[in-house]
Design a protein around this motif. Structure first.
Motif, PDB file in Angstrom:
ATOM      1  N   ARG A  11       0.800  -1.183  -0.167  1.00 33.48           N
ATOM      2  CA  ARG A  11       0.131   0.069  -0.023  1.00 33.48           C
ATOM      3  C   ARG A  11       0.887   1.334  -0.170  1.00 33.48           C
ATOM      4  NH1 ARG A  11      -3.080  -3.264   3.743  1.00 33.48           N
ATOM      5  NH2 ARG A  11      -4.891  -3.949   2.482  1.00 33.48           N
ATOM      6  N   ASP A  12       2.014   1.255   0.962  1.00 32.88           N
ATOM      7  CA  ASP A  12       2.878   2.426   0.805  1.00 32.88           C
ATOM      8  C   ASP A  12       3.440   2.811  -0.686  1.00 32.88           C
ATOM      9  OD1 ASP A  12       1.874   2.600   3.675  1.00 32.88           O
ATOM     10  OD2 ASP A  12       3.900   1.965   4.229  1.00 32.88           O
ATOM     11  N   ALA A  13       3.994   1.371  -0.999  1.00 32.74           N
ATOM     12  CA  ALA A  13       4.515   1.820  -2.183  1.00 32.74           C
ATOM     13  C   ALA A  13       3.799   2.248  -3.486  1.00 32.74           C
ATOM     14  CB  ALA A  13       5.304   0.507  -2.826  1.00 32.74           C
ATOM     15  N   ALA A  14       2.469   1.761  -3.441  1.00 36.22           N
ATOM     16  CA  ALA A  14       1.522   2.253  -4.564  1.00 36.22           C
ATOM     17  C   ALA A  14       0.958   3.409  -4.412  1.00 36.22           C
ATOM     18  CB  ALA A  14       0.310   1.235  -4.418  1.00 36.22           C
ATOM     19  N   LEU A  15       1.013   4.005  -2.927  1.00 38.63           N
ATOM     20  CA  LEU A  15       0.681   5.425  -2.711  1.00 38.63           C
ATOM     21  C   LEU A  15       1.606   6.215  -3.058  1.00 38.63           C
ATOM     22  CD1 LEU A  15      -1.411   4.926   0.663  1.00 38.63           C
ATOM     23  CD2 LEU A  15      -2.456   5.605  -1.363  1.00 38.63           C
ATOM     24  N   ALA A  16       2.863   5.983  -2.994  1.00 37.89           N
ATOM     25  CA  ALA A  16       3.914   6.833  -3.384  1.00 37.89           C
ATOM     26  C   ALA A  16       4.036   6.824  -4.808  1.00 37.89           C
ATOM     27  CB  ALA A  16       5.241   6.116  -2.686  1.00 37.89           C
ATOM     28  N   ALA A  17       3.883   5.706  -5.651  1.00 34.79           N
ATOM     29  CA  ALA A  17       3.877   5.773  -6.829  1.00 34.79           C
ATOM     30  C   ALA A  17       2.756   6.886  -7.435  1.00 34.79           C
ATOM     31  CB  ALA A  17       3.748   4.587  -7.666  1.00 34.79           C
TER      32      ALA A  17
END
Length: 177
Positions: free
Chosen positions: A28-34
């Protein structure tokens, strides 16, 4: 942008949670950052992304079916929309979510790549989630120019997540050979 992002992480392969207890939050964190690096200007929409943490057998089947390559791969993205990198997408009717697509990741391949590249499994998974979500936003690496732009954006996103630039490590390993 007044959007809410719904990132559904599904892990039918139990090895993911055995190896990374926090894999859902990491994804989730990686997707939100992208998405923050390649935002949508969709107004008051709910943005949906599916992330599937599975195994080599499933990725091999998907790769064979959709890319005609009979081999597993680390990540596949299935965007719902075609368009140039970062393109704005039409907002759906009020109340309906904007489904960007799905990102599917293979445990055995990613674990093996992380080990052979001297990376943590968490960092490599985060990188590949970012990579997959950028594909959902229209980024690609079909030619050198596109690859350079996508890699640069990935490096910026990963730096914000505290992950080293994976492309510098590749250049350093090549130089040492």
């Amino acid at each position: 942008m007044n959007s809410v992002t719904d990132i559904a992480v599904h892990a039918p392969c139990p090895d993911w949670r055995a190896a990374l207890a926090d894999c859902d939050a990491l994804c989730r964190d990686a997707a939100l950052a992208a998405l923050a690096a390649a935002p949508l200007d969709g107004g008051n929409s709910i943005i949906e992304i599916g992330i599937r943490l599975t195994d080599d057998a499933e990725l091999r089947e998907l790769n064979k079916r959709y890319r005609h390559i009979d081999a597993p791969t680390n990540v596949l993205s299935f965007p719902m929309f075609e368009g140039p990198p970062g393109a704005d997408l039409a907002a759906p009717p009020d109340g309906l979510p904007l489904a960007l697509g799905d990102v599917v990741l293979a445990f055995e391949t990613i674990r093996g790549e992380a080990a052979s590249q001297g990376k943590s499994l968490a960092d490599h998974l985060g990188h590949l989630v970012v990579h997959g979500v950028l594909h959902l936003r229209g980024y690609d690496h079909v030619d050198d120019s596109q690859a350079a732009a996508m890699e640069q954006l990935e490096a910026i996103v990963l730096a914000g997540l505290g992950v080293a630039n994976p492309y510098e490590a590749i250049v350093e390993r090549r130089s040492a050979s």
